[in-house]
Scaffold this motif. Structure first.
Motif, PDB file in Angstrom:
ATOM      1  N   ARG A  96      15.532 151.333  72.589  1.00 58.72           N
ATOM      2  CA  ARG A  96      14.156 151.597  72.185  1.00 58.72           C
ATOM      3  C   ARG A  96      13.741 150.668  71.043  1.00 58.72           C
ATOM      4  NH1 ARG A  96      12.883 154.122  76.531  1.00 58.72           N
ATOM      5  NH2 ARG A  96      12.634 156.390  76.529  1.00 58.72           N
ATOM      6  N   LEU A  97      14.666 150.382  70.142  1.00 59.98           N
ATOM      7  CA  LEU A  97      14.361 149.465  69.031  1.00 59.98           C
ATOM      8  C   LEU A  97      14.059 148.070  69.557  1.00 59.98           C
ATOM      9  CD1 LEU A  97      14.285 149.001  65.940  1.00 59.98           C
ATOM     10  CD2 LEU A  97      16.720 148.447  66.082  1.00 59.98           C
ATOM     11  N   ALA A 100      10.687 147.863  70.990  1.00 60.34           N
ATOM     12  CA  ALA A 100       9.630 147.868  69.965  1.00 60.34           C
ATOM     13  C   ALA A 100       9.460 146.520  69.291  1.00 60.34           C
ATOM     14  CB  ALA A 100       9.938 148.940  68.918  1.00 60.34           C
ATOM     15  N   SER A 192      10.253 152.427  66.581  1.00 57.13           N
ATOM     16  CA  SER A 192      10.629 152.593  67.983  1.00 57.13           C
ATOM     17  C   SER A 192      10.255 153.984  68.493  1.00 57.13           C
ATOM     18  CB  SER A 192      12.134 152.355  68.168  1.00 57.13           C
ATOM     19  OG  SER A 192      12.891 153.325  67.477  1.00 57.13           O
TER      20      SER A 192
END
Length: 219
Positions: A96-97, A100, A192
């Motif tokens: 997810r990071l 982002a 994120s």
């Protein structure tokens, strides 16, 4: 029957995120809430005694250790381990990071927080895993409530040290009050998304269920 025990949130996105997780499980699954939303976990288990309860929780705090087991005992249900500390959780947070926009020049791993002994161990485990993935960056933990340091304090420390592309790696499951706090934190480059609907979490939930299902069937 597989029953997910979730905290619950009035945020519309929370229910949608949990629904995507349930869809990814591809098996009959019910959701019982510990707070705010309905049906409650007790209501669901009353209709399905003997079910397998998977706590959809990232920490080993009050809900995981006291609340859920007490409700489950009333209806002869089995409770699996939670999700805290699992490598799959760290991988989901990391992915997810990256979605982002990447780690920037410093990473704050933001968890919900807990006053219980060991209640923040899950967030610390993710912090260690992201430190291994990004050995040349500062990777630190922070909390939205009930534990220190707070997310704004961590960000302020990093900015005082000269970092300007600080990213928040969200160690939370679904949108709600805490994700709004993260989105409103000043001085960060990116935040994120939460992870409940990540495929790795669905796989972990199924693994938890299957790990106790033979015992339930033999009982």
């Amino acid at each position: 029957m597989l029953v997910l025990a979730v905290h619950g949130s009035p945020a519309p996105g929370a229910g949608r995120t949990t629904a995507r997780l349930v869809q990814g499980l591809d098996r009959p699954t019910l959701v019982g809430h510990l707070d705010v939303q309905r049906p409650s976990l007790a209501d669901v288990l009353a209709r399905h005694p003997g079910a397998v309860v998977v706590p959809l929780l990232l920490g080993e705090g009050y809900h995981r250790r006291v609340d859920i087991p007490a409700i489950a005992r009333r209806f002869h249900c089995t409770v699996t381990a939670g999700l805290a500390g699992e490598p799959a959780v760290a991988r989901a947070v990391h992915e997810r990071l990256l979605e982002a926009g990447g780690p920037g020049d410093a990473i704050v791993v933001a968890g919900a927080g807990s006053t219980w002994p060991g209640g923040v161990d899950g967030t610390r485990a993710v912090t260690r895993e992201l430190s291994r993935a990004h050995p040349n960056l500062p990777v630190v933990d922070a909390y939205c409530s009930a534990a220190h340091p707070s997310v704004p304090d961590r960000v302020a420390q990093l900015r005082a040290a000269g970092f300007r592309r600080i990213t928040i790696a969200t160690h939370l499951l679904a949108p709600g009050r805490f994700t709004r706090v993260l989105e409103e934190t000043g001085g960060v480059h990116a935040v994120s998304a939460p992870i409940a609907d990540h495929p790795l979490i669905a796989r972990l939930v199924l693994n938890r269920y299957e790990s106790v299902r033979p015992e339930v069937l033999a009982a």
